[in-house]
Design an enzyme around this catalytic site. Structure first.
Site, mmCIF file in Angstrom:
data_model
loop_
_atom_site.group_PDB
_atom_site.id
_atom_site.type_symbol
_atom_site.label_atom_id
_atom_site.label_comp_id
_atom_site.label_asym_id
_atom_site.label_seq_id
_atom_site.Cartn_x
_atom_site.Cartn_y
_atom_site.Cartn_z
ATOM 1 N N CYS A 21 0.811 -1.151 0.014
ATOM 2 C CA CYS A 21 0.008 -0.184 -0.157
ATOM 3 C C CYS A 21 1.101 1.305 -0.137
ATOM 4 C CB CYS A 21 -1.071 -0.021 1.262
ATOM 5 S SG CYS A 21 -2.435 0.673 0.864
ATOM 6 N N GLU A 37 -1.725 -9.140 3.297
ATOM 7 C CA GLU A 37 -1.574 -9.604 4.683
ATOM 8 C C GLU A 37 -3.134 -10.360 5.428
ATOM 9 O OE1 GLU A 37 -1.008 -6.707 4.004
ATOM 10 O OE2 GLU A 37 -1.693 -5.347 5.580
ATOM 11 N N HIS A 50 -3.626 -5.185 0.475
ATOM 12 C CA HIS A 50 -3.021 -5.662 1.618
ATOM 13 C C HIS A 50 -2.972 -7.109 1.899
ATOM 14 C CE1 HIS A 50 -2.575 -1.730 3.878
ATOM 15 N NE2 HIS A 50 -3.711 -1.428 3.171
HETATM 16 N N1 GLN Z 1 -2.086 6.553 2.903
HETATM 17 C C1 GLN Z 1 -1.933 5.955 1.681
HETATM 18 C C2 GLN Z 1 -3.358 6.156 1.136
HETATM 19 O O1 GLN Z 1 -4.227 6.389 1.536
HETATM 20 C C3 GLN Z 1 -1.548 4.485 2.053
HETATM 21 C C4 GLN Z 1 -2.775 3.687 2.688
HETATM 22 C C5 GLN Z 1 -2.345 2.406 3.144
HETATM 23 O O2 GLN Z 1 -1.053 2.092 3.383
HETATM 24 N N2 GLN Z 1 -3.245 1.544 3.720
HETATM 25 O O3 GLN Z 1 -3.569 5.565 0.014
#
Ligand code: GLN
Length: 606
Positions: free
Chosen positions: A402, A528, A526
């Protein structure tokens, strides 16, 4: 249809003694007896959901398939039970009140005074009964048992309406369909070294005073508790000795369900809830025996550095850590995880706090592989970008998640394309080159539930990642507000940062890789959250294998483990079985069949 059975898990004395793991373990045990289990977590706070929580205070925000942002305990349930929960499986005071207030505005209460009893308590009971019946497995099997975990401890003001709701609930669903398990603490003060039962007695008394009698008392302690103490608790708390279950600190969480089963939990629940379990004792929990043994015998270590921002509270990266562990167990090694504060890698820290700066870089250099997980906001962003650059240039295996993907894209633009003003609009809305930009889903005025959330499809192009997943369309969970700016894609790709995963519109970048690197993979989703004991998340497995220098050989064997690869801890007999099993294709369902056939299997992980 048989009646739904409910197991309410409450906590006494203090929180944070592993109530979540114990509650999930009930499910694990019943599931291994062939019973379909679901679960509900109650968090008595007023927030609607965990979406706006700071990871500093509450640990990670867990994301579900349906985009629900929930308490991290739901992650434990999904992982232990291999189920898919829904946002409604997490109840908060905020959700219940919101529902009741909406009904009041609609005029549903016909002019009556709306009160905690009966309106809030009724709403809680209805919610629990409704959600308990929702299927949580791909075969849509109706659950037979619902584990309800009440957050906090008995006596908390916030939890009172829930306790009262369950006091009524036991009569609503009848005695044979409801039981209560109370998790308590038996401290052993250093001065005497003796286990003290008084706090347990008090909390059980408090529970009884509120109208709930514990059917099982689960005592958490540092060291094993002997029989005399068990009997004392039984005498003072008005339960039979078989209703007292002792759980001391164990080498891994995988032992918890085993220890509970060994103390007769199945027999007790079978009788108490009339479950009709006919399975022989020896056949229950075989998977967990193998798993616990395997984890205990992992020797070879892999050093992974996690470059993050919320490194003070380990729970902030709970799912990432667990996904790393799953991959390690599958790869037959022990995880040695070092948390690095991203800020400490930044040049400014070299001036302000040189000791921390050098220590952080030393830790990064010592690692076999690096993970840059998700995150929000400006702090530490430059440190993450530094880490990406270092991994890319020194051929260090790296997985970015992310914000990790966004950092790697900015790094590449700055140092390979020479766009020194590259940044994300999250950090610098006026930056010269906006490599990462707001998505239309982003509503600046409203932070709760306004991100791109939940399970979405990614279409993969041939790369290390298609090999690891063994498919070219994957589904993973998302939680982000920003995305890679499509205007820069062509230039980035021409210089070697390949976007090998995109959404169905082909405008949203989901996976980036650098070729001619042992493992440089960054993902917008994600992975995970979908890592499971028997099926480690492919990008995580890739990172661990690359860090061990085994990725190439794993891929050359069609992404299957050879007996040798899994052999570190297995017996010859187990190796033979492992040779025919691909780790990423193992699932709990396979395991269920294996257990039912009575054949042990190895290579399992939580
Ligand atoms: N802050 C980043 C976004 O909003 C990444 C978010 C995250 O890592 N979950 O896109």
């Amino acid at each position: 249809m048989p009646d739904m059975k409910y197991i309410l898990v409450t906590g006494g004395v203090i929180s944070g003694v592993g109530k979540g793991v114990i509650a999930s373990s009930f499910g694990t045990i019943l599931k291994s007896c062939g019973i379909d289990v679901t679960s509900i977590k109650i968090d008595p706070y007023i927030n609607i959901d965990a979406g706006t929580f700071s990871p500093y205070e509450h640990g990670e925000v867990y994301v579900l398939d349906d985009g629900g942002e929930v308490d991290l305990d739901l992650g434990n349930y999904e992982r232990f039970l291999d189920i898919t929960l829904h946002r409604d499986n997490n109840i908060t005071t905020g959700k219940i009140y919101q529902q009741v207030i909406e009904r009041e505005r609609r005029g549903d209460y016909l002019g009556k005074t709306v009160q905690v009893i009966p309106h809030i308590t009724d709403a809680i009971q209805e919610w629990v009964q409704r959600v308990a019946h929702i299927p949580v497995t791909p075969d849509e099997a109706p659950p037979r048992v619902c584990i309800v975990e009440l957050g906090g401890t008995i006596g908390d003001i916030e939890g009172m309406s829930f306790v009262e709701a369950f006091r009524q609930f036991q009569f609503r669903v009848k005695r044979e369909n409801f039981c209560c398990a109370h998790v308590s603490l038996v401290p052993m003060p250093k001065s005497t070294g003796e286990p003290k039962t008084k706090p347990t007695q008090s909390s059980v008394r408090e529970l009884r005073g509120l109208g709930l009698s514990p059917d099982l008392i689960l005592c958490r302690s540092e060291k094993p508790i002997n029989h005399t103490v068990k009997e004392k608790i039984s005498n003072f708390c008005h339960v039979g000795p078989e209703q007292v279950i002792c759980i001391h600190d164990l080498s891994s969480v995988y032992h918890v369900p085993l220890l509970m089963e060994a103390q007769g939990v199945v027999q007790y629940l079978n009788e108490r809830l009339q479950l009709n379990i006919s399975m022989q004792r020896g056949k229950i929990m075989r998977k967990w025996h193998n798993l616990a043994r395997r984890v205990d015998h992992l020797r070879k270590e892999v050093n992974i550095a996690l470059v993050g921002k919320y490194t003070k509270l380990e729970d902030s990266y709970a799912s990432v850590t667990k996904a790393l562990q799953h991959a390690c167990i599958a790869a037959g090694c022990k995880l040695n995880l070092t948390y690095i504060e991203a800020v400490n890698l930044e040049r400014q820290t070299k001036i302000d706090d040189p000791v921390s700066y050098h220590k952080a870089w030393q830790n990064l250099c010592k690692s076999d592989g690096v993970i840059v997980p998700g995150g929000f906001g400006q702090r530490g962003m430059e440190g993450k970008i530094e880490a990406c650059q270092w991994c890319r240039e020194t051929q260090k295996p790296m997985l970015g998640i992310c914000l990790g993907l966004q950092a790697s894209v900015i790094e590449f633009a700055r140092n390979v394309l020479g766009l020194k003003g590259a940044n994300t609009t999250e950090v610098d809305p006026k930056c010269e080159d906006k490599l990462v930009i707001d998505m239309p889903e982003h509503h600046p005025g409203n932070l709760g539930g306004t991100m791109r959330l939940g399970k979405r499809k990614t279409y993969l192009e041939p790369s290390v990642i298609t090999q690891l997943y063994k498919k070219d369309v994957i589904e993973e969970r998302h939680r982000h507000r920003y995305e890679v700016n499509p205007e820069y894609i062509a230039r980035l790709e021409a210089s070697g940062l390949r976007f090998v995963g995109k959404d169905e519109t082909k405008t949203r970048m989901e996976v980036a890789v650098v070729d001619n690197h042992p493992y440089y993979v960054t993902v917008q989703f994600h992975p995970e959250y979908l890592s499971r004991p028997l099926s480690p998340s492919p990008p995580f497995l890739g990172l661990i294998l690359a860090s061990l220098g085994k990725l190439k050989s794993y891929m050359s064997k069609g992404c299957r483990f050879s007996p040798r690869n899994q052999s570190d801890v297995s017996s010859d007999e187990e190796e033979e079985e492992a040779s025919s099993i691909s780790v990423s294709s193992l699932s709990l369902e396979d395991e269920k069949t294996v257990i039912e056939n009575g054949t042990p299997v190895n290579g399992v992980s939580k």
